[in-house]
Scaffold this motif. Structure first.
Motif, short mmCIF file in Angstrom:
data_model
loop_
_atom_site.label_atom_id
_atom_site.label_comp_id
_atom_site.label_asym_id
_atom_site.label_seq_id
_atom_site.Cartn_x
_atom_site.Cartn_y
_atom_site.Cartn_z
N ILE A 5 8.83 -6.30 -11.43
CA ILE A 5 7.99 -4.98 -11.42
C ILE A 5 6.68 -5.57 -12.08
O ILE A 5 6.55 -6.54 -12.89
CB ILE A 5 8.68 -3.84 -12.22
CG1 ILE A 5 9.00 -4.50 -13.73
CG2 ILE A 5 9.81 -3.49 -11.75
CD1 ILE A 5 9.20 -3.11 -14.61
N PHE A 6 5.64 -4.55 -11.71
CA PHE A 6 4.16 -4.90 -12.11
C PHE A 6 3.83 -3.72 -12.73
O PHE A 6 3.52 -2.71 -12.01
CB PHE A 6 3.16 -5.42 -11.23
CG PHE A 6 1.88 -5.77 -11.60
CD1 PHE A 6 1.60 -6.15 -12.80
CD2 PHE A 6 0.81 -5.41 -10.93
CE1 PHE A 6 0.16 -6.44 -13.19
CE2 PHE A 6 -0.43 -5.37 -11.26
CZ PHE A 6 -0.86 -6.10 -12.51
N PRO A 7 4.08 -3.29 -14.09
CA PRO A 7 3.95 -2.21 -14.50
C PRO A 7 2.50 -1.97 -15.10
O PRO A 7 1.79 -2.67 -15.34
CB PRO A 7 5.09 -2.05 -15.73
CG PRO A 7 5.01 -3.38 -16.16
CD PRO A 7 4.70 -4.24 -14.97
N GLY A 8 2.00 -0.52 -15.08
CA GLY A 8 0.81 -0.15 -15.68
C GLY A 8 0.37 1.11 -15.30
O GLY A 8 1.11 1.70 -14.38
N THR A 9 -0.68 1.76 -15.70
CA THR A 9 -1.25 3.02 -15.17
C THR A 9 -1.92 2.89 -13.90
O THR A 9 -2.03 3.88 -13.09
CB THR A 9 -2.13 3.83 -16.47
OG1 THR A 9 -2.80 2.85 -16.80
CG2 THR A 9 -1.29 4.12 -17.67
#
Length: 150
Positions: A5-9
């Motif tokens: 996963i590449f999490p962020g807003t």
């Protein structure tokens, strides 16, 4: 299958984010761009819009999925079967912050974090700065991936 996963807003998704995703695809089979719902952040674009824009941008890349989530990142990773978290690092401050989170994620769920250092020419690009430019009606085209429609 190696899934991360590449999490962020991703408010908005920048050339820096794009670079991290492209580089992650060189060693991952699948990357899930996880758009975190964080009510404490003052976002420019609503979550549905951010999901749609990124999905549209990657519509021809089957190894990319885009999903919103509102729980802990480590729990989201487990829900989607990801064993890795991908994060981009611009500064020493970013590194120190990410190191602590990586340690907790590994202890909680055995999930490893892979840190990708920003390419020097992108080190000044941040969603925060791009949002500020947007608020002053400045042209942000050089800071978002070519072909992305906001």
């Amino acid at each position: 299958m190696k899934r991360a996963i590449f999490p962020g807003t991703f408010d908005p998704f920048t050339t820096g984010h794009y670079s991290v995703v492209q580089r992650a695809l060189t060693f991952m089979d699948e990357v899930i761009i996880g758009i975190g719902i964080n009510e404490s952040k003052n976002t420019h674009f609503p979550i549905d819009r951010r999901v749609q824009v990124i999905q549209d941008f990657y519509k021809d890349e089957p190894r990319i999925k885009v999903m919103a989530y509102s729980n802990l990142t480590v729990d989201f990773a487990q829900e989607v079967g990801a064993k890795f978290v991908i994060r981009g690092i611009r500064t020493v401050k970013d590194f120190e912050y990410e190191e602590s989170i990586a340690d907790i994620n590994r202890k909680l769920a055995g999930i490893e974090t892979i840190l990708l250092f920003t390419e020097p020419e992108l080190s000044c690009v941040s969603s925060t700065l791009v949002r500020e430019l947007l608020s002053y009606n400045k042209d942000i085209s050089q800071f978002i991936p070519k072909g992305m429609e906001l």
